[in-house]
Design a protein around this motif. Structure first.
Motif, PDB file in Angstrom:
ATOM      1  N   ILE A  11       0.864  -1.066   0.080  1.00 41.14           N
ATOM      2  CA  ILE A  11       0.192   0.070  -0.049  1.00 41.14           C
ATOM      3  C   ILE A  11       0.786   1.224  -0.104  1.00 41.14           C
ATOM      4  CG2 ILE A  11      -1.754   1.174   1.340  1.00 41.14           C
ATOM      5  CD1 ILE A  11      -2.878  -1.276   2.228  1.00 41.14           C
ATOM      6  N   ALA A  12       1.906   1.341   0.739  1.00 43.07           N
ATOM      7  CA  ALA A  12       3.051   2.611   0.867  1.00 43.07           C
ATOM      8  C   ALA A  12       3.541   2.609  -0.463  1.00 43.07           C
ATOM      9  CB  ALA A  12       3.838   2.219   1.764  1.00 43.07           C
ATOM     10  N   LEU A  13       3.911   1.457  -0.965  1.00 42.54           N
ATOM     11  CA  LEU A  13       4.709   1.620  -2.404  1.00 42.54           C
ATOM     12  C   LEU A  13       3.624   2.367  -3.404  1.00 42.54           C
ATOM     13  CD1 LEU A  13       6.791  -1.565  -2.658  1.00 42.54           C
ATOM     14  CD2 LEU A  13       7.693   0.678  -2.453  1.00 42.54           C
ATOM     15  N   LEU A  17       3.902   5.698  -5.228  1.00 40.97           N
ATOM     16  CA  LEU A  17       3.883   6.044  -6.861  1.00 40.97           C
ATOM     17  C   LEU A  17       2.864   7.156  -7.305  1.00 40.97           C
ATOM     18  CD1 LEU A  17       4.859   2.508  -8.025  1.00 40.97           C
ATOM     19  CD2 LEU A  17       6.193   4.431  -8.113  1.00 40.97           C
ATOM     20  N   LEU A  18       1.470   6.856  -6.520  1.00 38.59           N
ATOM     21  CA  LEU A  18       0.467   7.970  -7.060  1.00 38.59           C
ATOM     22  C   LEU A  18       0.729   9.118  -6.574  1.00 38.59           C
ATOM     23  CD1 LEU A  18      -2.477   5.209  -6.837  1.00 38.59           C
ATOM     24  CD2 LEU A  18      -1.040   5.874  -9.021  1.00 38.59           C
ATOM     25  N   SER A  21       1.704  10.995  -0.529  1.00 44.49           N
ATOM     26  CA  SER A  21       2.677  11.108   0.548  1.00 44.49           C
ATOM     27  C   SER A  21       2.287  10.605   1.885  1.00 44.49           C
ATOM     28  CB  SER A  21       3.565  12.162   0.218  1.00 44.49           C
ATOM     29  OG  SER A  21       3.074  13.315   0.571  1.00 44.49           O
ATOM     30  N   GLY A  22       1.045  11.574   2.369  1.00 45.40           N
ATOM     31  CA  GLY A  22       0.812  11.313   3.800  1.00 45.40           C
ATOM     32  C   GLY A  22       0.291   9.750   3.796  1.00 45.40           C
ATOM     33  N   VAL A  23      -0.479   9.084   2.852  1.00 47.95           N
ATOM     34  CA  VAL A  23      -0.820   7.846   3.212  1.00 47.95           C
ATOM     35  C   VAL A  23       0.355   7.029   3.035  1.00 47.95           C
ATOM     36  CG1 VAL A  23      -2.227   6.112   2.094  1.00 47.95           C
ATOM     37  CG2 VAL A  23      -3.103   8.347   2.008  1.00 47.95           C
ATOM     38  N   ALA A  24       1.369   7.193   2.016  1.00 41.65           N
ATOM     39  CA  ALA A  24       2.457   6.351   2.090  1.00 41.65           C
ATOM     40  C   ALA A  24       3.145   6.311   3.338  1.00 41.65           C
ATOM     41  CB  ALA A  24       3.387   6.938   0.801  1.00 41.65           C
TER      42      ALA A  24
END
Length: 61
Positions: A11-13, A17-18, A21-24
């Motif tokens: 999920i972080a990757l 990529l999308l 950045s906060g979710v990653a």
């Protein structure tokens, strides 16, 4: 636990990529915590298995 750590790492990757950045960052943090927890539990279980194996081996003699 390892399964969930891998899921959060993926999920972080993908979110990185999308451009999310906060979710990653959040998913990467959770993945790190779960992986470290997995390593601690695995080492503890390994040590307990080794100690238990010695106790069983001594009982059979």
């Amino acid at each position: 636990m390892l399964k969930w750590a891998i899921i959060f790492a993926v999920i972080a990757l993908i979110s990185g990529l999308l451009g999310f950045s906060g979710v990653a960052a959040g998913a990467a943090g959770i993945a790190k915590i779960l992986f470290i927890l997995f390593l601690v539990v695995a080492v503890v279980m390994l040590v307990l298995a080794m100690l238990g194996g010695k106790a069983i081996g001594n009982a059979l003699k």
